[in-house]
Design a protein around this motif. Structure first.
Motif, PDB file in Angstrom:
ATOM      1  N   SER A 345       0.838  -1.178   0.000  1.00 18.50           N
ATOM      2  CA  SER A 345       0.000   0.000   0.000  1.00 18.50           C
ATOM      3  C   SER A 345       0.889   1.249   0.000  1.00 18.50           C
ATOM      4  O   SER A 345       0.642   2.228  -0.706  1.00 18.50           O
ATOM      5  CB  SER A 345      -0.910  -0.094   1.221  1.00 18.50           C
ATOM      6  OG  SER A 345      -1.313   1.137   1.642  1.00 18.50           O
ATOM      7  N   LEU A 347       3.955   1.250  -1.224  1.00 15.86           N
ATOM      8  CA  LEU A 347       4.605   1.293  -2.538  1.00 15.86           C
ATOM      9  C   LEU A 347       3.710   2.025  -3.542  1.00 15.86           C
ATOM     10  O   LEU A 347       4.176   2.829  -4.349  1.00 15.86           O
ATOM     11  CB  LEU A 347       4.904  -0.137  -3.018  1.00 15.86           C
ATOM     12  CG  LEU A 347       5.728  -0.248  -4.310  1.00 15.86           C
ATOM     13  CD1 LEU A 347       7.163   0.209  -4.086  1.00 15.86           C
ATOM     14  CD2 LEU A 347       5.740  -1.683  -4.843  1.00 15.86           C
ATOM     15  N   ARG A 348       2.412   1.731  -3.465  1.00 13.58           N
ATOM     16  CA  ARG A 348       1.494   2.386  -4.397  1.00 13.58           C
ATOM     17  C   ARG A 348       1.469   3.902  -4.157  1.00 13.58           C
ATOM     18  O   ARG A 348       1.439   4.689  -5.102  1.00 13.58           O
ATOM     19  CB  ARG A 348       0.080   1.816  -4.256  1.00 13.58           C
ATOM     20  CG  ARG A 348      -0.854   2.411  -5.307  1.00 13.58           C
ATOM     21  CD  ARG A 348      -2.142   1.655  -5.432  1.00 13.58           C
ATOM     22  NE  ARG A 348      -2.854   1.638  -4.151  1.00 13.58           N
ATOM     23  CZ  ARG A 348      -4.065   1.101  -3.981  1.00 13.58           C
ATOM     24  NH1 ARG A 348      -4.680   0.530  -4.994  1.00 13.58           N
ATOM     25  NH2 ARG A 348      -4.641   1.110  -2.805  1.00 13.58           N
ATOM     26  N   ARG A 350       3.962   5.642  -3.114  1.00  3.86           N
ATOM     27  CA  ARG A 350       5.195   6.196  -3.674  1.00  3.86           C
ATOM     28  C   ARG A 350       5.072   6.366  -5.191  1.00  3.86           C
ATOM     29  O   ARG A 350       5.557   7.342  -5.748  1.00  3.86           O
ATOM     30  CB  ARG A 350       6.379   5.300  -3.318  1.00  3.86           C
ATOM     31  CG  ARG A 350       6.756   5.420  -1.831  1.00  3.86           C
ATOM     32  CD  ARG A 350       7.542   4.229  -1.327  1.00  3.86           C
ATOM     33  NE  ARG A 350       8.835   4.109  -1.988  1.00  3.86           N
ATOM     34  CZ  ARG A 350       9.682   3.098  -1.758  1.00  3.86           C
ATOM     35  NH1 ARG A 350       9.359   2.145  -0.898  1.00  3.86           N
ATOM     36  NH2 ARG A 350      10.818   3.048  -2.392  1.00  3.86           N
ATOM     37  N   VAL A 351       4.417   5.395  -5.840  1.00  2.09           N
ATOM     38  CA  VAL A 351       4.234   5.508  -7.296  1.00  2.09           C
ATOM     39  C   VAL A 351       3.332   6.703  -7.608  1.00  2.09           C
ATOM     40  O   VAL A 351       3.606   7.498  -8.513  1.00  2.09           O
ATOM     41  CB  VAL A 351       3.667   4.202  -7.879  1.00  2.09           C
ATOM     42  CG1 VAL A 351       3.250   4.370  -9.325  1.00  2.09           C
ATOM     43  CG2 VAL A 351       4.673   3.073  -7.732  1.00  2.09           C
ATOM     44  N   ARG A 352       2.259   6.850  -6.822  1.00  2.13           N
ATOM     45  CA  ARG A 352       1.352   7.990  -7.026  1.00  2.13           C
ATOM     46  C   ARG A 352       2.090   9.318  -6.905  1.00  2.13           C
ATOM     47  O   ARG A 352       1.902  10.230  -7.699  1.00  2.13           O
ATOM     48  CB  ARG A 352       0.259   7.974  -5.947  1.00  2.13           C
ATOM     49  CG  ARG A 352      -1.027   7.412  -6.451  1.00  2.13           C
ATOM     50  CD  ARG A 352      -2.123   7.577  -5.399  1.00  2.13           C
ATOM     51  NE  ARG A 352      -3.032   6.442  -5.473  1.00  2.13           N
ATOM     52  CZ  ARG A 352      -3.688   5.928  -4.461  1.00  2.13           C
ATOM     53  NH1 ARG A 352      -3.535   6.412  -3.238  1.00  2.13           N
ATOM     54  NH2 ARG A 352      -4.502   4.907  -4.638  1.00  2.13           N
TER      55      ARG A 352
END
Lengths: 361, 361, 361
Positions: A345, A347-348, A350-352
């Motif tokens: 969650s 990691l997502r 960080r991508v956002r």
């Protein structure tokens, strides 16, 4: 080595060809003289002995014909034409070797069954109120309680316990050491394997006002249709109020757990070690892989396939195949990946955040 | 509290030291006078009573010696030297306390076994064609079918059913309520626990031309080697054509499911609740953790270790440890991570896209 | 259809209202004339027949009242007021219909139990040293070994085997075909379902110096408290040295595996197919979902809830709910996501690298 008949009991190859002819299958012998061969059993290409028949169904096994020890082998015309030298075994020509194998395996198994002892063993304990039809077999130390109804040709194995009021339809067989609780209903031509338990209490408890658990009595029962097979040590619990229902033609493998008030639709096949929690309805013609787990109070439609090990936690409304097993890896690789899973969650996020930066540039 | 012998049956501490000496282990008593102590059982440091012997193997448990109630404790010289005051218990000095514990536990258990009744119980039902060697024990209500062969010292527990033509090697023990189907072969010195079912039909069905399923008769059987242990309620299915094979020294825990035509190699140990689907070959010296699931038609090489709960869905050609369980978390954290798992493929695309942008800048 | 009493055995509706009044629950009849109605059983709104009583507890089922065939239905005043036309069934008014259902289901089940035969069956094999208290029932073909102690009102089902020295407390019932090994201790008012095996050897082996495995004799036993229920085909292994312990009020569903030296705290409830590896301590008042797997040597505190299918691989020190099942998907979607899972660690590295670039710009 599989079970063999004695030479005296064994059919000839010609008799086996005749038997399948009676089922509408026209097999022929490459060499009519081979009709007199005695066939004592059926085995695989690799392991069949010189008194057994075998078959080639999977073209990838063609090379195994070279060292095959069988007395006879069932081959398609096409495969037969590919043989460069005359084989050491007699050849039965038939276009669907697997189908003929299935019929012959059945034949050999039936023959064994017919040789079993019949009648009601002197050590069986049978309540005087039980209704026992003609030609019923009851093995040693079996127990048949009050008001049980056993239809014609039912076969109860040694050490089985059939609870009060239970009814069993024609030609159904219980292998040794099966328990049926009271009032269970079982159809015709079923086969129940050793150690299975049908009709134990569903797992029903309510929090007790004074702490702990209050038992909810399970006053429903289990209804099993015709042509059902139930594997060794499988358990099917009785319903809380309504019944647990297993429809015609359902096949359950070993060590399956069917909770109270579950319904399983016609011809659904379930592999070993599957658990189905209470009140779930599974449709007809489903195929469920081994060790799948199905939560309670779900509805799964017809023609659903579930891969082995998958946890089904919500209802399925569309036919098709469903999966959900985490792929295994070497322990080291798994450790690395598992560590990320616990932070997915994050990691997502960080991508956002990267995406926002990227767009804003 | 573990099983205790009565004071009459109990050995002295001196006799126990002599017994291990006969096995080649030189234990000594710190105080020779303690040789006369009666020892009625063996227990843990924490729970052993004043008539039992205990041992210290794990240095972390050193502090438990202070309150230990045991009559005697096995200690290494090194640990003994660390005691600041003379202990309340007698001390047996031996360098490998765990090994001496294992031998003594065996001794106490053997003593219990020797006290069991022997002979063939009057209620056992034995077919006249069965061959029963010398010194075989058959418990109450056991059933031995036609042509069974039981070698010397075989012990069949109460309520077991041994199917026609099954053969059991010397010194093998069946606990109560074990089912062996017909023609099963079991080696020497095996131990089968209560409720296990060996030789039920494999789960073999082909789609029937007229709908539903046609049963494929299972005409193979099960071969079990020597020194195999099989846990309570474990099931091992018979082969379709060839046999299901369990090699020498294999140890299976409870509630394991072994599908038809599976092979398990020598000395492989499998923990409880594992399911092994049909035709899979598992190598020798493997260790498989509890609740692992192994798909069908795979080959797993020797010396493979599989972590508990792992689903093995492809063959393993290299020795080593394999894992695959999704790490658990608080329900809230899991919900967040699980949501991402369902979008992982999308997340990877987003990362790719970011990488492309990053490179192109 | 659930089990029905005959019209002769059946109570009147008035008698049922009186019965619950004796439990302190004041139910009333909407129409006093309905007190004479004979009630032969209890069923769901959907399936109750015209001789059964039903109840409405879940407001979402209100519409089922329209077609309900039951002789009588338990309703709250509030629901009763919502009926637009007089119902076809008699109405019992009570504020907690579910509670009254639970009591009546118990009543009908108790009635069935009281009708069961009592006494010691002639075919039971009972060692002369066994101590059998008053009013004990022992079913056909049961086996009671030496030094067993059965307290008052114990009920041993057909085909059970009770091992030497085992003790069973008052009012405990064993359904047919239960195995208790030697020296097991079971409390009062327990219910053990068919096929369960208590006290088989724990899975204890040490690598043998000469290769293979040396068995560690399991000399502990199993202690089970009062008011424990154990499901069909569940296995509870005996301890290696100390005992496996199941505390008062624990409820275990079917096909659970409890390893050696496990402790389960008071009133913990565990759903089917759960495996608990050796030496793990589970606290009191825990609820564990079906098919969860719990590793060995862990400590799980009180009031923990574990979701079905979750693998618990480390100790839990904080009460609360824990989960860990990989969400399922259509096979295609799962394939895409599963491929990423095997590369998660790599994916995280890629994100890190993007973050570094992003910061450095």
């Amino acid at each position: 080595m599989p079970v063999l008949l004695t030479a005296d009991q064994a059919p000839t190859l010609g008799q086996l060809v005749e038997f399948v002819a009676q089922q509408g299958l026209a097999a022929t012998l490459a060499d009519p003289a081979s009709a007199a061969l005695k066939i004592q059993g059926i085995g695989s290409l690799q392991h069949a002995s010189s008194v057994e028949i075998s078959f080639l169904s999977n073209p990838q096994l063609f090379d195994q014909l070279t060292h095959c020890q069988a007395a006879a082998v069932i081959l398609s015309e096409q495969v037969y034409a590919q043989l460069s030298t005359p084989p050491a075994f007699a050849v039965v020509l038939f276009e669907q070797p697997y189908l003929m194998y299935a019929l012959l395996a059945q034949w050999f198994d039936q023959h064994r069954l017919q040789a079993l002892e019949h009648g009601i063993h002197a050590t069986a304990v049978i309540h005087p109120s039980a209704q026992i039809a003609a030609n019923v077999h009851i093995g040693p130390h079996a127990v048949i309680e009050a008001d049980v109804v056993l239809a014609e040709n039912v076969r109860i194995g040694a050490g089985c316990v059939v609870g009060a009021g239970t009814q069993i339809g024609k030609n159904t067989r219980l292998q040794p050491r099966v328990t049926l609780y009271h009032q269970v209903q079982i159809g015709e031509r079923c086969l129940l394997h050793s150690g299975c338990v049908i009709g134990a209490d569903g797992f029903g408890f309510a929090p007790h006002p004074q702490g702990g658990w209050a038992k909810i009595a399970q006053v429903g029962t289990v209804e099993i249709g015709n042509d059902v097979e139930i594997g060794a040590n499988t358990t099917v619990d009785r319903g809380a109020l309504d019944n647990t229902v297993i429809a015609d033609g359902v096949k359950l493998d070993n060590q399956i757990m069917v909770g109270h008030n579950v319904h399983i639709g016609e011809h659904t096949a379930i592999a070993a070690c599957v658990g189905i929690a209470g009140s779930t309805h599974i449709g007809a013609h489903c195929i469920i892989g081994g060790a799948a787990m199905i939560s309670g109070h779900l509805t799964i439609t017809d023609h659903v396939q579930i891969s082995g090990g998958t946890a089904i936690t919500s209802s399925i409304k569309t036919a098709g195949r469903y999966s959900g097993v985490y792929p295994y890896a070497s322990h080291k690789d798994w450790q690395h990946n598992a560590a990320v899973i616990s932070q997915l969650s994050q990691l997502r996020k960080r991508v956002r955040s990267l995406e926002r930066n990227s767009t804003s540039q």
